[in-house]
Write a protein that holds these residues in place. Sequence first.
Motif, PDB file in Angstrom:
ATOM      1  N   MET A  72       0.838  -1.201   0.000  1.00 21.83           N
ATOM      2  CA  MET A  72       0.000   0.000   0.000  1.00 21.83           C
ATOM      3  C   MET A  72       0.873   1.252   0.000  1.00 21.83           C
ATOM      4  SD  MET A  72      -3.117   0.800  -0.192  1.00 21.83           S
ATOM      5  CE  MET A  72      -4.325   2.048   0.145  1.00 21.83           C
ATOM      6  N   PHE A  73       1.936   1.271   0.818  1.00 23.21           N
ATOM      7  CA  PHE A  73       2.845   2.421   0.822  1.00 23.21           C
ATOM      8  C   PHE A  73       3.355   2.709  -0.591  1.00 23.21           C
ATOM      9  CE2 PHE A  73       4.483   1.461   5.419  1.00 23.21           C
ATOM     10  CZ  PHE A  73       3.321   1.989   5.966  1.00 23.21           C
ATOM     11  N   ALA A  74       3.755   1.684  -1.307  1.00 24.64           N
ATOM     12  CA  ALA A  74       4.294   1.866  -2.663  1.00 24.64           C
ATOM     13  C   ALA A  74       3.262   2.501  -3.582  1.00 24.64           C
ATOM     14  CB  ALA A  74       4.780   0.533  -3.225  1.00 24.64           C
ATOM     15  N   ARG A  75       1.999   2.139  -3.432  1.00 25.15           N
ATOM     16  CA  ARG A  75       0.940   2.739  -4.262  1.00 25.15           C
ATOM     17  C   ARG A  75       0.749   4.212  -3.960  1.00 25.15           C
ATOM     18  NH1 ARG A  75      -3.300  -2.318  -4.299  1.00 25.15           N
ATOM     19  NH2 ARG A  75      -1.718  -3.776  -5.001  1.00 25.15           N
ATOM     20  N   THR A  92       7.674   4.372  -2.247  1.00 25.75           N
ATOM     21  CA  THR A  92       8.350   3.203  -2.800  1.00 25.75           C
ATOM     22  C   THR A  92       9.708   3.004  -2.127  1.00 25.75           C
ATOM     23  OG1 THR A  92       9.439   4.516  -4.479  1.00 25.75           O
ATOM     24  CG2 THR A  92       7.271   3.596  -5.064  1.00 25.75           C
ATOM     25  N   PRO A  93      10.290   1.812  -2.245  1.00 27.47           N
ATOM     26  CA  PRO A  93      11.638   1.622  -1.700  1.00 27.47           C
ATOM     27  C   PRO A  93      12.637   2.637  -2.260  1.00 27.47           C
ATOM     28  CG  PRO A  93      10.660  -0.490  -2.212  1.00 27.47           C
ATOM     29  CD  PRO A  93       9.727   0.566  -2.760  1.00 27.47           C
ATOM     30  N   SER A  94      12.537   2.930  -3.552  1.00 18.27           N
ATOM     31  CA  SER A  94      13.456   3.910  -4.156  1.00 18.27           C
ATOM     32  C   SER A  94      13.276   5.290  -3.544  1.00 18.27           C
ATOM     33  CB  SER A  94      13.235   3.989  -5.668  1.00 18.27           C
ATOM     34  OG  SER A  94      13.556   2.777  -6.275  1.00 18.27           O
ATOM     35  N   LEU A 124      12.072   6.042  -0.590  1.00 16.95           N
ATOM     36  CA  LEU A 124      12.528   6.037   0.800  1.00 16.95           C
ATOM     37  C   LEU A 124      14.053   6.063   0.892  1.00 16.95           C
ATOM     38  CD1 LEU A 124       9.912   3.532   2.240  1.00 16.95           C
ATOM     39  CD2 LEU A 124       9.934   6.022   2.541  1.00 16.95           C
ATOM     40  N   ARG A 125      14.725   5.282   0.035  1.00 11.83           N
ATOM     41  CA  ARG A 125      16.201   5.272   0.041  1.00 11.83           C
ATOM     42  C   ARG A 125      16.766   6.614  -0.390  1.00 11.83           C
ATOM     43  NH1 ARG A 125      15.577  -0.213  -1.778  1.00 11.83           N
ATOM     44  NH2 ARG A 125      15.402   0.507  -3.921  1.00 11.83           N
ATOM     45  N   GLU A 126      16.269   7.131  -1.506  1.00 12.82           N
ATOM     46  CA  GLU A 126      16.841   8.348  -2.094  1.00 12.82           C
ATOM     47  C   GLU A 126      16.526   9.609  -1.296  1.00 12.82           C
ATOM     48  OE1 GLU A 126      15.383   8.147  -6.116  1.00 12.82           O
ATOM     49  OE2 GLU A 126      16.484   6.265  -6.471  1.00 12.82           O
ATOM     50  N   SER A 127      15.393   9.628  -0.606  1.00 12.98           N
ATOM     51  CA  SER A 127      14.985  10.823   0.136  1.00 12.98           C
ATOM     52  C   SER A 127      15.457  10.814   1.592  1.00 12.98           C
ATOM     53  CB  SER A 127      13.459  10.956   0.110  1.00 12.98           C
ATOM     54  OG  SER A 127      12.871   9.884   0.840  1.00 12.98           O
ATOM     55  N   GLY A 128      15.967   9.675   2.058  1.00  9.13           N
ATOM     56  CA  GLY A 128      16.357   9.575   3.465  1.00  9.13           C
ATOM     57  C   GLY A 128      15.157   9.507   4.396  1.00  9.13           C
ATOM     58  N   ARG A 129      14.023   9.110   3.855  1.00 12.42           N
ATOM     59  CA  ARG A 129      12.797   9.013   4.640  1.00 12.42           C
ATOM     60  C   ARG A 129      12.530   7.564   5.016  1.00 12.42           C
ATOM     61  NH1 ARG A 129      13.819  13.824   5.235  1.00 12.42           N
ATOM     62  NH2 ARG A 129      12.595  15.451   4.268  1.00 12.42           N
ATOM     63  N   GLY A 130      11.547   7.371   5.869  1.00 12.75           N
ATOM     64  CA  GLY A 130      11.132   6.034   6.270  1.00 12.75           C
ATOM     65  C   GLY A 130       9.710   6.076   6.775  1.00 12.75           C
ATOM     66  N   MET A 131       9.178   4.915   7.042  1.00 11.07           N
ATOM     67  CA  MET A 131       7.847   4.785   7.633  1.00 11.07           C
ATOM     68  C   MET A 131       7.992   3.962   8.904  1.00 11.07           C
ATOM     69  SD  MET A 131       5.778   6.509   5.736  1.00 11.07           S
ATOM     70  CE  MET A 131       4.207   5.999   6.435  1.00 11.07           C
ATOM     71  N   ALA A 132       7.381   4.429   9.979  1.00 12.02           N
ATOM     72  CA  ALA A 132       7.451   3.728  11.253  1.00 12.02           C
ATOM     73  C   ALA A 132       6.041   3.477  11.770  1.00 12.02           C
ATOM     74  CB  ALA A 132       8.235   4.554  12.270  1.00 12.02           C
TER      75      ALA A 132
END
Length: 144
Positions: free
Chosen positions: A38-41, A45-47, A49-57
């Motif tokens: 659902m997050f990816a939609r 997306t993993p890309s 989150l990696r590229e932006s330095g963000r995450g979901m908790a």
Amino acid sequence: MEGEATYRGTVYPWHCDHIGHMNVMWYVGKFDEASWNMFARLGLTPSYLRESGRGMAAVQQNISYKRELLAGDLVEVKSRLVEFRDKSIRILHEMRNAETGEIAATCEIAAVHIDRAARRSTPFAPAIRYAAMPHLVPSEPAIA
């Protein structure tokens, strides 16, 4: 519940506990996989989150168990984005036995968007908000 299919899988014998039904740890795992789909939609997306330095908790997760799932059962999770705030979202998942259509469990999860370096919550980018809005289906919180 109408929603988007976010997980499909099978209950394997090693998912089952001493009384023969799927153990709670596997419900949590399957709901977690549905959350990431659902997050990816929503553009998380993993890309991204990696590229932006963000995450979901995850900050809260409530599961209601309705029916047993046994080894060999086919499972489908459908999900709805029920709340989108500046820094957090809430998703409602419904797990069904894909063969019988019976609801096996529901899960409501609240997750926060974080800056991984600062270890603090941070607002979603406008592009994420824009991508998420078509998925938003407001709802009352799930009742156990």
